[in-house]
Design an enzyme around this catalytic site. Structure first.
Site, PDB file in Angstrom:
ATOM      1  N   GLU A  52      16.973  -4.221 -37.541  1.00 53.60           N
ATOM      2  CA  GLU A  52      16.405  -3.876 -36.004  1.00 53.60           C
ATOM      3  C   GLU A  52      14.899  -3.613 -36.352  1.00 53.60           C
ATOM      4  O   GLU A  52      14.414  -2.439 -36.666  1.00 53.60           O
ATOM      5  CB  GLU A  52      16.966  -2.455 -35.495  1.00 53.60           C
ATOM      6  CG  GLU A  52      18.377  -2.677 -35.192  1.00 53.60           C
ATOM      7  CD  GLU A  52      18.807  -1.726 -33.919  1.00 53.60           C
ATOM      8  OE1 GLU A  52      19.213  -2.060 -32.990  1.00 53.60           O
ATOM      9  OE2 GLU A  52      18.377  -0.570 -33.991  1.00 53.60           O
ATOM     10  N   SER A  69      15.474  -5.701 -28.671  1.00 55.12           N
ATOM     11  CA  SER A  69      15.180  -6.600 -27.443  1.00 55.12           C
ATOM     12  C   SER A  69      16.011  -7.718 -27.120  1.00 55.12           C
ATOM     13  O   SER A  69      15.490  -8.751 -26.680  1.00 55.12           O
ATOM     14  CB  SER A  69      13.405  -6.748 -27.314  1.00 55.12           C
ATOM     15  OG  SER A  69      12.849  -5.724 -27.128  1.00 55.12           O
ATOM     16  N   HIS A 115      19.849   5.041 -37.475  1.00 54.57           N
ATOM     17  CA  HIS A 115      18.960   4.237 -36.296  1.00 54.57           C
ATOM     18  C   HIS A 115      17.461   4.813 -36.589  1.00 54.57           C
ATOM     19  O   HIS A 115      17.166   5.808 -36.960  1.00 54.57           O
ATOM     20  CB  HIS A 115      19.409   4.613 -35.021  1.00 54.57           C
ATOM     21  CG  HIS A 115      18.803   3.569 -34.013  1.00 54.57           C
ATOM     22  ND1 HIS A 115      17.560   3.970 -33.424  1.00 54.57           N
ATOM     23  CD2 HIS A 115      19.216   2.866 -33.318  1.00 54.57           C
ATOM     24  CE1 HIS A 115      17.191   3.086 -32.481  1.00 54.57           C
ATOM     25  NE2 HIS A 115      18.378   2.211 -32.521  1.00 54.57           N
ATOM     26  N   ASN A 174      24.382   0.153 -27.940  1.00 53.27           N
ATOM     27  CA  ASN A 174      24.021   1.344 -28.091  1.00 53.27           C
ATOM     28  C   ASN A 174      23.346   1.978 -27.039  1.00 53.27           C
ATOM     29  O   ASN A 174      22.162   1.759 -26.499  1.00 53.27           O
ATOM     30  CB  ASN A 174      22.765   1.225 -29.321  1.00 53.27           C
ATOM     31  CG  ASN A 174      22.179   2.826 -29.641  1.00 53.27           C
ATOM     32  OD1 ASN A 174      22.621   3.789 -29.175  1.00 53.27           O
ATOM     33  ND2 ASN A 174      21.244   2.770 -30.440  1.00 53.27           N
ATOM     34  N   TRP A 175      23.715   2.972 -26.182  1.00 54.72           N
ATOM     35  CA  TRP A 175      23.466   3.558 -24.792  1.00 54.72           C
ATOM     36  C   TRP A 175      22.539   4.493 -25.114  1.00 54.72           C
ATOM     37  O   TRP A 175      21.746   5.043 -24.314  1.00 54.72           O
ATOM     38  CB  TRP A 175      24.785   4.293 -24.245  1.00 54.72           C
ATOM     39  CG  TRP A 175      25.692   3.275 -23.706  1.00 54.72           C
ATOM     40  CD1 TRP A 175      25.888   1.951 -23.804  1.00 54.72           C
ATOM     41  CD2 TRP A 175      26.841   3.514 -22.984  1.00 54.72           C
ATOM     42  NE1 TRP A 175      27.047   1.527 -23.380  1.00 54.72           N
ATOM     43  CE2 TRP A 175      27.414   2.572 -22.562  1.00 54.72           C
ATOM     44  CE3 TRP A 175      27.295   5.004 -22.331  1.00 54.72           C
ATOM     45  CZ2 TRP A 175      28.688   2.514 -21.806  1.00 54.72           C
ATOM     46  CZ3 TRP A 175      28.542   4.955 -21.530  1.00 54.72           C
ATOM     47  CH2 TRP A 175      29.146   3.699 -21.266  1.00 54.72           C
ATOM     48  N   LYS A 176      22.289   5.109 -26.475  1.00 53.02           N
ATOM     49  CA  LYS A 176      21.060   5.899 -26.678  1.00 53.02           C
ATOM     50  C   LYS A 176      21.376   7.153 -25.852  1.00 53.02           C
ATOM     51  O   LYS A 176      22.425   7.706 -25.343  1.00 53.02           O
ATOM     52  CB  LYS A 176      19.748   5.303 -26.453  1.00 53.02           C
ATOM     53  CG  LYS A 176      19.641   4.202 -27.659  1.00 53.02           C
ATOM     54  CD  LYS A 176      18.084   3.683 -27.571  1.00 53.02           C
ATOM     55  CE  LYS A 176      18.172   2.414 -28.392  1.00 53.02           C
ATOM     56  NZ  LYS A 176      16.883   1.925 -28.654  1.00 53.02           N
ATOM     57  N   GLY A 185      12.841  -1.790 -27.673  1.00 55.52           N
ATOM     58  CA  GLY A 185      12.453  -1.291 -26.541  1.00 55.52           C
ATOM     59  C   GLY A 185      11.262  -1.924 -25.991  1.00 55.52           C
ATOM     60  O   GLY A 185      10.531  -1.290 -25.212  1.00 55.52           O
ATOM     61  N   GLY A 204      20.392  -2.412 -27.007  1.00 59.76           N
ATOM     62  CA  GLY A 204      19.982  -1.214 -26.273  1.00 59.76           C
ATOM     63  C   GLY A 204      20.028  -1.181 -24.885  1.00 59.76           C
ATOM     64  O   GLY A 204      21.004  -1.470 -24.353  1.00 59.76           O
ATOM     65  N   GLY A 205      18.568  -1.379 -24.485  1.00 58.96           N
ATOM     66  CA  GLY A 205      18.452  -1.271 -22.908  1.00 58.96           C
ATOM     67  C   GLY A 205      19.369  -2.296 -22.102  1.00 58.96           C
ATOM     68  O   GLY A 205      20.039  -1.829 -21.119  1.00 58.96           O
ATOM     69  N   GLU A 220      15.183   5.519 -34.599  1.00 58.28           N
ATOM     70  CA  GLU A 220      14.774   6.475 -33.791  1.00 58.28           C
ATOM     71  C   GLU A 220      15.199   7.722 -34.583  1.00 58.28           C
ATOM     72  O   GLU A 220      14.548   9.038 -34.541  1.00 58.28           O
ATOM     73  CB  GLU A 220      15.444   6.536 -32.272  1.00 58.28           C
ATOM     74  CG  GLU A 220      14.660   5.575 -31.533  1.00 58.28           C
ATOM     75  CD  GLU A 220      15.720   4.907 -30.385  1.00 58.28           C
ATOM     76  OE1 GLU A 220      16.777   5.177 -30.199  1.00 58.28           O
ATOM     77  OE2 GLU A 220      15.078   3.854 -30.033  1.00 58.28           O
TER      78      GLU A 220
HETATM   79  P1  13P Z   1      16.640  -2.390 -27.182  1.00 52.74           P
HETATM   80  O1  13P Z   1      17.624  -3.452 -26.999  1.00 52.74           O
HETATM   81  O2  13P Z   1      16.432  -1.623 -26.046  1.00 52.74           O
HETATM   82  O3  13P Z   1      15.303  -3.012 -27.922  1.00 52.74           O
HETATM   83  O4  13P Z   1      16.963  -1.492 -28.356  1.00 52.74           O
HETATM   84  C1  13P Z   1      17.483  -1.865 -29.523  1.00 52.74           C
HETATM   85  C2  13P Z   1      18.097  -0.836 -30.409  1.00 52.74           C
HETATM   86  O5  13P Z   1      17.554   0.256 -30.653  1.00 52.74           O
HETATM   87  C3  13P Z   1      19.543  -0.776 -30.456  1.00 52.74           C
HETATM   88  O6  13P Z   1      19.994   0.236 -31.348  1.00 52.74           O
END
Ligand code: 13P
Length: 253
Positions: free
Chosen positions: A167, A213, A95, A9-11, A173, A234-235, A97
């Site tokens: 999640e 993470s 998600h 997920n590149w956000k 994050g 994510g990251g 967020e």
């Molecule tokens: P991180 O891997 O950066 O913690 O993010 C997880 C995430 O929200 C994937 O959708």
């Protein structure tokens, strides 16, 4: 059983050129991988452009969100049909967020899941508890309720096209992942819950992936758990080497 799913997920990261560079490197690094389904969710603005680059690779495209209506006066929104036409096969729904910053409710998530399936997109539905909820022992109640509401009204026959992403919000994050045992406990409870909702046939192909993470140094232990069927990253999905290493996780059980 379906293949494990590793999704990035590149956000809200990566303009088109950066996305192209990342995909070019990733394509090389994971060439020939067949045992894992690899998915990336770039921002909407890059999806169509990247669809040409992933066409002859194992990488599939995913939207980060969608709106439930097919078309019309909904400024700023994107439909399932638009995502599919741009090259997506998957879409992330609910998600944390989006739930937090854009006030998405469980009812909205349910409408989006239904719209995704109608539009030939496979939804990756995110659920997870806050730290306060975990500390009060409410984790399982929260995620079971989120899953139940997200899947309200759906027939068992469509469950095979759904992925649940557990999640925990406190792990996103933060660099603090759930331990493999903590994640396994929730995945196991969710699988049992889905079994009760839809029966054994419906859930045998359902994947429950972990997000929060996920990194090259914890993926192997996470994937060694019996009920962890993949990861939503994510990251670490923004770095080709890290994401490729996650895709090439080792079973060490
Ligand atoms: P991180 O891997 O950066 O913690 O993010 C997880 C995430 O929200 C994937 O959708």
């Amino acid at each position: 059983m379906q293949k494990p799913l590793i999704a990035g997920n590149w956000k809200m990261n990566m303009v088109i050129n950066q996305g192209v560079d990342l995909v070019m490197r990733l394509r090389e690094l994971i060439k020939g991988i067949d045992a894992v389904e690899v998915v990336i969710a770039p921002p909407f603005t890059s999806i169509h452009h990247l669809s040409h680059l992933v066409a002859d690779s194992p990488i599939k495209l995913c939207g980060q969100n969608l709106f439930w209506e097919k078309s019309g006066a909904y400024t700023g929104e994107v439909s399932a049909e638009m995502l599919a036409a741009a090259g997506c096969r998957y879409v992330i729904v609910g998600h944390s967020e989006r739930r937090e910053y854009f006030k998405e409710t469980d009812e909205a998530v349910n409408k989006k899941v239904i719209a995704a399936l109608k539009g030939n997109l496979k939804p990756i539905i995110c659920v997870g508890e806050t730290l306060a909820e975990r500390e009060k022992g409410k984790t399982l109640t929260k995620v079971r309720s989120q899953v139940k509401k997200a899947l309200a009204g759906l027939a068992g026959s469509v469950v095979k096209d759904i992925t649940i992403a557990y999640e925990p919000i406190w792990a996103i994050g933060t660099g603090k992942n759930a331990t493999p045992q903590e994640a396994e406990e929730v995945h196991n409870a969710l699988r049992e819950h889905l079994f009760e909702m839809f029966g054994p046939d419906a859930v045998k192909d359902l994947r429950i992936v972990y997000g929060g993470s996920v990194k090259p140094d914890n993926i192997d232990d996470l994937m060694a758990q019996p009920n962890i069927d993949g990861a939503l990253v994510g990251g670490a999905s923004l770095k080709a080497d890290d994401f490729a290493r996650i895709v090439k996780f080792q079973h060490i059980a």
